[in-house]
Design an enzyme around this catalytic site. Structure first.
Site, mmCIF file in Angstrom:
data_model
loop_
_atom_site.group_PDB
_atom_site.id
_atom_site.type_symbol
_atom_site.label_atom_id
_atom_site.label_comp_id
_atom_site.label_asym_id
_atom_site.label_seq_id
_atom_site.Cartn_x
_atom_site.Cartn_y
_atom_site.Cartn_z
ATOM 1 N N CYS A 14 0.843 -1.184 0.000
ATOM 2 C CA CYS A 14 0.000 0.000 0.000
ATOM 3 C C CYS A 14 0.877 1.232 0.000
ATOM 4 O O CYS A 14 2.077 1.157 0.229
ATOM 5 C CB CYS A 14 -0.870 0.042 1.252
ATOM 6 S SG CYS A 14 -2.039 -1.324 1.354
ATOM 7 N N GLY A 41 -0.673 0.584 -5.045
ATOM 8 C CA GLY A 41 -1.995 0.026 -4.797
ATOM 9 C C GLY A 41 -3.024 0.590 -5.739
ATOM 10 O O GLY A 41 -3.080 1.796 -5.941
ATOM 11 N N ASN A 115 0.554 0.878 5.754
ATOM 12 C CA ASN A 115 1.242 0.007 4.800
ATOM 13 C C ASN A 115 2.035 -1.010 5.617
ATOM 14 O O ASN A 115 2.873 -0.614 6.426
ATOM 15 C CB ASN A 115 2.194 0.830 3.921
ATOM 16 C CG ASN A 115 3.084 -0.030 3.029
ATOM 17 O OD1 ASN A 115 4.190 0.377 2.694
ATOM 18 N ND2 ASN A 115 2.631 -1.200 2.631
ATOM 19 N N GLY A 116 1.740 -2.277 5.408
ATOM 20 C CA GLY A 116 2.445 -3.313 6.151
ATOM 21 C C GLY A 116 1.483 -4.380 6.601
ATOM 22 O O GLY A 116 0.376 -4.492 6.072
ATOM 23 N N CYS A 252 12.843 -4.114 4.000
ATOM 24 C CA CYS A 252 12.452 -5.056 2.947
ATOM 25 C C CYS A 252 13.317 -4.816 1.704
ATOM 26 O O CYS A 252 13.242 -3.751 1.094
ATOM 27 C CB CYS A 252 10.980 -4.829 2.603
ATOM 28 S SG CYS A 252 10.476 -5.651 1.091
ATOM 29 N N TYR A 258 11.862 -4.495 -6.656
ATOM 30 C CA TYR A 258 10.681 -4.502 -7.518
ATOM 31 C C TYR A 258 9.658 -3.413 -7.219
ATOM 32 O O TYR A 258 9.155 -2.755 -8.113
ATOM 33 C CB TYR A 258 9.964 -5.859 -7.424
ATOM 34 C CG TYR A 258 8.599 -5.840 -8.080
ATOM 35 C CD1 TYR A 258 8.466 -5.813 -9.475
ATOM 36 C CD2 TYR A 258 7.438 -5.793 -7.316
ATOM 37 C CE1 TYR A 258 7.210 -5.757 -10.073
ATOM 38 C CE2 TYR A 258 6.182 -5.747 -7.914
ATOM 39 C CZ TYR A 258 6.081 -5.731 -9.290
ATOM 40 O OH TYR A 258 4.849 -5.669 -9.883
ATOM 41 N N ASP A 366 15.385 -9.716 -15.790
ATOM 42 C CA ASP A 366 14.229 -9.247 -15.018
ATOM 43 C C ASP A 366 14.644 -9.133 -13.552
ATOM 44 O O ASP A 366 15.712 -9.603 -13.157
ATOM 45 C CB ASP A 366 13.041 -10.210 -15.181
ATOM 46 C CG ASP A 366 11.700 -9.526 -14.902
ATOM 47 O OD1 ASP A 366 11.691 -8.327 -14.537
ATOM 48 O OD2 ASP A 366 10.653 -10.194 -15.052
ATOM 49 N N CYS A 403 5.688 -13.784 1.503
ATOM 50 C CA CYS A 403 5.951 -12.613 2.337
ATOM 51 C C CYS A 403 4.785 -12.430 3.299
ATOM 52 O O CYS A 403 3.642 -12.407 2.874
ATOM 53 C CB CYS A 403 6.086 -11.359 1.471
ATOM 54 S SG CYS A 403 6.252 -9.855 2.442
ATOM 55 N N CYS A 454 15.207 -7.509 5.713
ATOM 56 C CA CYS A 454 14.244 -8.602 5.818
ATOM 57 C C CYS A 454 14.383 -9.434 4.546
ATOM 58 O O CYS A 454 14.161 -8.933 3.441
ATOM 59 C CB CYS A 454 12.814 -8.080 5.944
ATOM 60 S SG CYS A 454 11.607 -9.427 5.988
ATOM 61 N N CYS A 457 11.379 -13.735 2.233
ATOM 62 C CA CYS A 457 10.883 -14.376 1.014
ATOM 63 C C CYS A 457 11.973 -15.214 0.333
ATOM 64 O O CYS A 457 11.680 -16.024 -0.544
ATOM 65 C CB CYS A 457 10.294 -13.342 0.060
ATOM 66 S SG CYS A 457 11.463 -12.070 -0.469
HETATM 67 P P1 AMP Z 1 5.946 -14.482 -12.256
HETATM 68 O O1 AMP Z 1 5.449 -14.312 -13.640
HETATM 69 O O2 AMP Z 1 4.873 -14.987 -11.321
HETATM 70 O O3 AMP Z 1 7.218 -15.266 -12.147
HETATM 71 O O4 AMP Z 1 6.256 -13.015 -11.685
HETATM 72 C C1 AMP Z 1 7.438 -12.363 -12.037
HETATM 73 C C2 AMP Z 1 7.123 -11.054 -12.680
HETATM 74 O O5 AMP Z 1 6.194 -10.306 -11.880
HETATM 75 C C3 AMP Z 1 8.361 -10.219 -12.808
HETATM 76 O O6 AMP Z 1 8.336 -9.580 -14.076
HETATM 77 C C4 AMP Z 1 8.273 -9.220 -11.665
HETATM 78 O O7 AMP Z 1 8.736 -7.945 -12.046
HETATM 79 C C5 AMP Z 1 6.810 -9.157 -11.334
HETATM 80 N N1 AMP Z 1 6.577 -9.199 -9.865
HETATM 81 C C6 AMP Z 1 7.447 -9.508 -8.895
HETATM 82 N N2 AMP Z 1 6.863 -9.444 -7.675
HETATM 83 C C7 AMP Z 1 5.584 -9.097 -7.880
HETATM 84 C C8 AMP Z 1 4.474 -8.869 -7.013
HETATM 85 N N3 AMP Z 1 4.595 -8.984 -5.688
HETATM 86 N N4 AMP Z 1 3.293 -8.513 -7.604
HETATM 87 C C9 AMP Z 1 3.178 -8.399 -8.944
HETATM 88 N N5 AMP Z 1 4.203 -8.597 -9.795
HETATM 89 C C10 AMP Z 1 5.385 -8.945 -9.289
#
Ligand code: AMP
Length: 480
Positions: A14, A41, A115-116, A252, A258, A366, A403, A454, A457
């Site tokens: 958030c 969010g 947020n948290g 975190c 990301y 990525d 997480c 932290c 994950c």
């Molecule tokens: P996946 O396709 O499930 O392996 O998710 C990886 C992709 O989603 C990567 O391109 C990340 O940048 C993005 N990503 C990583 N963490 C999250 C998250 N918590 N929520 C949405 N997208 C995420």
């Protein structure tokens, strides 16, 4: 350490804002700051203000621009205010979590934007219910509000916050409005970000400094772990209270990898530069000969540019190219009930530029792999577009565990790395090679001790005990 965790109504990813101004309505600056935090969010957006006599609030489903109208802004009177944007869930508007949570108690009006995620919600709620408090939601934010209201009955504001802090455990960056006073509070772990900005005619608290920039403000500094900041209601300054003797930070790392905007400064580091440094480290740890390096847009961009730059500096010439084009209208709210549709979503979202890819050795960069859907789809897409080889490089360690501290990840069963080695993940996504970044490199890039982060994950070890988490279960350690 709490021994009982309550994760109901988790307040996930958030964004929070708080503003106090000298002689100007707060609602509009709060609204602009929320716009700058929209990436944190998209399910709901809300503002609460105080005009010196009473609190006003408006919370609605949707993006900031859809949830709050011009008329709402006019109705939200007063020169102090707080705001909140909440991450989407698959169901309808989850009233437990639409925020700010605004309420009036004997001790005055309270508004909270959180947020948290608390880990002892159930325990606190049971205790408060036994003391006669009635709850309207499942959320942990309401629990904080009741706890604070109870403490405000026989203590001044700072003592009441301190007592509340002693009772609530977990991650929280909060903006709070008690009558017309706006407060910022960061948990003793400093798990989620929160910063202070100075405006020409007041002060702002925000999850990220990009929101301070959006108001033409100056970043003053981060709120420190365990610190309470109280903005003067007339916008003339702020007071700081260190409520925890020796905070033990557990920032975190995933915020930097990301979640946060690349143009934000968090804990003194520009997120964009951190990501470029991570990309450079990724080359040093696992660089592979290729013709072209391309990011997964947008999340991999800074990593890929750092990676390609480091390769070229080290005499391994490689082209940096945007070989995947993103359809910017496919947002995160795209509904994907089945795996089939999730795969279709990746295909709708990203399309390769064939001339960049055909007949070439490609390194795809990525920030992270969660379920593995994105990388599996993209490897196949690049092969279909004629790539000779596809190497995948990831700017973070394997995500092995969920997480519980406020980021919406998949459940453990869904995480592709939870039960598989790097080689097995590589096979599953169909790449010629796969490498993740080491946790040591992440800590170096953040100029932090690994113990100050932290890493739940990745390691499955959390800064708090988490109910329901099988801590004896072995986590496949990162191999890099
Ligand atoms: P996946 O396709 O499930 O392996 O998710 C990886 C992709 O989603 C990567 O391109 C990340 O940048 C993005 N990503 C990583 N963490 C999250 C998250 N918590 N929520 C949405 N997208 C995420």
């Amino acid at each position: 350490m709490p021994d009982r965790a309550g994760l109901a109504g988790a307040t996930e990813k958030c964004g929070v804002v708080g503003v106090a101004l000298a002689d100007r309505e707060a609602a509009r600056p709060v609204y602009y700051a929320m716009y700058a935090l929209q990436h944190r969010g998209q399910e709901s957006a809300g503002i609460a203000t105080h005009d010196g006599f009473q609190q006003h609030s408006h919370v609605e489903r949707g993006l900031v621009g859809d949830a709050i109208s011009e008329a709402d802004l006019t109705d939200l009177r007063g020169s102090t205010g707080i705001g909140h944007v909440r991450y989407p869930t698959s169901g309808g508007l989850n009233t437990c979590c639409a925020q700010p949570f605004a309420v009036s108690f004997k001790s005055g009006s309270l508004g909270l934007a959180h947020n948290g995620n608390l880990v002892n919600t159930d325990e606190l709620r049971a205790d408060l219910e036994a003391a006669g408090h009635a709850f309207t939601s499942e959320g942990d934010t309401e629990v904080i509000a009741h706890e604070l209201a109870r403490n405000l009955l026989d203590a001044d504001l700072v003592r009441a916050v301190k007592r509340t802090m002693d009772r609530v455990h977990g991650s929280y960056s909060l903006t709070i409005m008690h009558d017309e006073a706006v407060l910022g509070l960061r948990d003793p772990l400093g798990n989620r970000p929160l910063c202070i900005g100075a405006l020409d005619d007041g002060y702002v608290l925000a999850s990220e400094s990009a929101a301070v920039d959006a108001l033409d403000g100056e970043l003053v500094r981060d709120v420190r772990p365990g610190e309470l900041v109280v903005l003067d209601p007339d916008g003339s300054g702020f007071d700081s209270y260190r409520l925890v003797e020796e905070p033990e930070p557990a920032h975190c790392f995933f915020e930097h990898v990301y979640f946060a905007r690349p143009d934000s400064v968090i804990d003194d580091s520009l997120v964009y530069e951190v990501r470029r440094d991570l990309g450079r480290a990724l080359w040093r740890e696992s660089g592979v000969e290729a013709d072209v390096v391309m990011p997964v847009p947008d999340s991999g961009r800074a990593f890929a540019s750092g990676y390609a730059e480091a390769a070229n500096e080290e005499d391994a010439p490689v082209e940096f190219a945007e070989g995947l084009m993103k359809n910017r209208y496919v947002g995160r709210t795209f509904i994907m009930p089945t795996q089939d549709e999730r795969e279709r979503a990746v295909r709708l979202k990203l399309n390769p530029i064939r001339s960049t890819v055909a007949g070439r050795r490609v390194t795809l960069v990525d920030d992270s792999i969660v379920r593995g859907t994105t990388s599996t789809q993209l490897v196949e897409l690049l092969r279909d577009a004629g790539a000779d080889e596809v190497h995948v490089r990831i700017g973070a360690p394997p995500i092995n565990a969920p997480c519980y501290m406020g980021i919406d990840m998949a459940s453990r069963e869904e995480l592709i790395a939870a039960d598989q080695s790097v080689d097995e993940v590589c096979d599953e996504i169909g790449a010629d090679s796969l490498a993740y970044l080491s946790m040591g490199a992440v800590a170096d890039a953040l100029e932090a001790e690994q113990t100050g982060l932290c890493t739940g994950c990745v390691t499955g070890e959390y800064p708090y005990d988490v109910e329901g988490e099988d801590t004896d279960r072995e986590v496949v350690p990162p191999e890099v």
